[in-house]
Design an enzyme around this catalytic site. Structure first.
Site, PDB file in Angstrom:
ATOM      1  N   TYR A   1     -88.148 -79.332 -32.441  1.00  0.00           N
ATOM      2  CA  TYR A   1     -86.953 -78.602 -32.884  1.00  0.00           C
ATOM      3  C   TYR A   1     -85.711 -79.281 -32.329  1.00  0.00           C
ATOM      4  O   TYR A   1     -85.500 -79.311 -31.110  1.00  0.00           O
ATOM      5  CB  TYR A   1     -87.051 -77.156 -32.400  1.00  0.00           C
ATOM      6  CG  TYR A   1     -85.962 -76.219 -32.839  1.00  0.00           C
ATOM      7  CD1 TYR A   1     -85.066 -76.523 -33.863  1.00  0.00           C
ATOM      8  CD2 TYR A   1     -85.829 -74.973 -32.216  1.00  0.00           C
ATOM      9  CE1 TYR A   1     -84.083 -75.637 -34.256  1.00  0.00           C
ATOM     10  CE2 TYR A   1     -84.854 -74.069 -32.602  1.00  0.00           C
ATOM     11  CZ  TYR A   1     -83.979 -74.395 -33.616  1.00  0.00           C
ATOM     12  OH  TYR A   1     -83.009 -73.510 -33.997  1.00  0.00           O
TER      13      TYR A   1
ATOM     14  N   LYS B   1     -88.255 -79.563 -37.062  1.00  0.00           N
ATOM     15  CA  LYS B   1     -87.221 -78.662 -37.576  1.00  0.00           C
ATOM     16  C   LYS B   1     -85.878 -79.279 -37.208  1.00  0.00           C
ATOM     17  O   LYS B   1     -85.528 -79.357 -36.032  1.00  0.00           O
ATOM     18  CB  LYS B   1     -87.368 -77.270 -36.964  1.00  0.00           C
ATOM     19  CG  LYS B   1     -86.278 -76.293 -37.401  1.00  0.00           C
ATOM     20  CD  LYS B   1     -86.388 -74.962 -36.664  1.00  0.00           C
ATOM     21  CE  LYS B   1     -85.254 -74.028 -37.052  1.00  0.00           C
ATOM     22  NZ  LYS B   1     -85.292 -72.753 -36.270  1.00  0.00           N
TER      23      LYS B   1
END
Length: 292
Positions: A132, A161
Site C-alpha cells: 500500500y 494499492k
C-alpha cells in the site's frame, strides 16, 4: 485466490461509547457480499490504528467467522515491526485471504529500508500480500523499485494499492514492475489508472454505494468512462471533503445502514459541515438514480 477487481476498504461501525458495533458491521459486510466486492478490514478507512490489539483481533475473527463468499483482506499498519509480525502470526491462524502491508509510518525510510521492511513482514506469512503506497498518510512515497524487487523474492506478492494521487507516478510503478498487479487506491482516479494498466480499485465509495461502485469499476476497466463524468468525480470528491472516514460514516448513518456515525479521536464529527452533509445526500441520490 480468484482476482477481485473491487475491494471495499470497510469502515468500522461504532457504538456511541466507541466500542465496535458488530450488528451494523455484519450488515455492511453482507451488503458487500451481495454486491460481489472483496472486503478489506482494519485499513485506514476502518480506523485500524485507532483500535487496540484486542479489538483488531476481534474484527478479524468476526469477519472470518461470517464465512462470506467474497475474499477478506486484513490491513497491517504501523511502525512497530515486532508488533506487526505478531499480528501477522495471528492472521496466519485465522487465515484471511490477503494482507495489506503499508509503507512504514512517520520514519520516512528510503528504498532499501522499505524493501527490507516489506521483506521482513512478507517473510512471516504465506498469505497473499498487497502493498500500500499512500504518502499522504505515511509521509513518504514508496520507491518505484520496491514492488519489482519484492516480486522477484516473494511468490505471494498479489499487487500494490497505489494511492499517490499521481497518474505519472502510477505509470512509473507500472514501468518498473510490469508483471505486478496495480490497484487504484483513489476512487476518483480509477478511470485514469485503468487506462494505464490498473487491474482494479480498493474503494471507500463502495461502503456507501456497493453495487454502483462495482458497476463503476467494471466500466473503468472496460474503458467505458465517458458517461461517468462529472457524476462520479463529484460523488467521490464529496466523500473526501472531511477527513476519511467521517463523510462515509455520516452518510451510512443517514442511509440507515449503521446505527451511529461515531468515530474515534483524533477524528471528529465536528470536522464535517452541514453543507458537506447536504452535498453527500445529494450525491447519494444522483448515484442511486444512475445505477437504477
Amino acid at each position: 485466490m480468484e482476482k477481485f477487481p473491487l475491494w471495499t476498504a470497510m469502515v468500522t461501525p461504532m457504538n456511541t461509547d466507541g466500542s465496535v458495533d458488530y450488528d451494523s458491521f455484519e450488515s455492511l459486510l453482507k451488503k458487500q457480499e451481495e454486491a460481489g466486492n472483496g472486503v478489506l478490514v482494519l485499513g485506514s478507512t476502518g480506523e485500524g490504528l485507532n483500535l487496540n490489539e484486542e479489538e483488531k483481533r476481534g474484527v478479524v475473527a468476526f469477519t472470518k467467522k461470517l464465512g462470506l463468499n467474497v475474499p477478506m483482506m486484513v490491513g497491517i499498519g504501523g511502525f512497530d515491526l515486532p508488533a506487526q509480525a505478531d499480528f501477522i502470526h495471528f492472521c496466519n491462524e485465522v487465515k484471511p485471504d490477503a494482507l495489506l502491508l503499508v509503507t512504514p509510518l512517520y520514519a520516512k525510510p528510503g528504498a532499501e529500508g522499505q524493501f527490507e521492511w516489506f521483506s521482513e513482514l512478507m517473510g512471516e506469512t504465506e498469505i497473499p500480500c498487497m502493498l500500500y503506497n499512500v504518502p499522504s498518510r505515511t509521509g513518504v512515497k514508496m520507491h518505484p523499485s520496491v514492488p519489482a524487487r519484492l516480486s522477484e523474492e516473494f511468490d505471494h506478492l498479489m499487487g500494490v494499492k497505489e494511492a499517490s494521487g499521481s497518474v505519472e507516478e502510477f505509470k512509473e510503478f507500472r514501468r518498473q514492475a510490469p508483471n505486478v498487479d496495480f490497484y487504484s487506491g483513489d476512487d476518483g482516479l480509477t478511470p485514469a489508472f485503468s487506462k494505464e494498466g490498473g487491474v482494479g480499485l480498493v474503494s471507500v465509495a463502495s461502503n456507501v454505494w456497493p453495487k454502483a461502485t462495482h458497476k463503476y469499476t467494471e466500466m473503468c476497466l472496460k474503458g467505458e468512462t465517458d458517461s461517468l463524468f462529472p457524476l462520479w468525480k463529484n460523488a467521490t470528491d464529496a466523500l473526501f471533503k472531511a477527513p476519511n472516514p467521517v463523510p462515509a460514516k455520516v452518510l451510512l448513518n443517514r442511509k440507515g445502514w449503521v446505527t451511529n456515525d461515531t468515530v474515534r479521536l483524533p477524528l471528529s464529527l465536528g470536522d464535517i459541515s452541514e453543507q458537506v452533509i447536504k452535498e453527500l445526500l445529494e450525491q447519494d441520490t444522483k448515484i442511486t438514480d444512475w445505477f437504477e
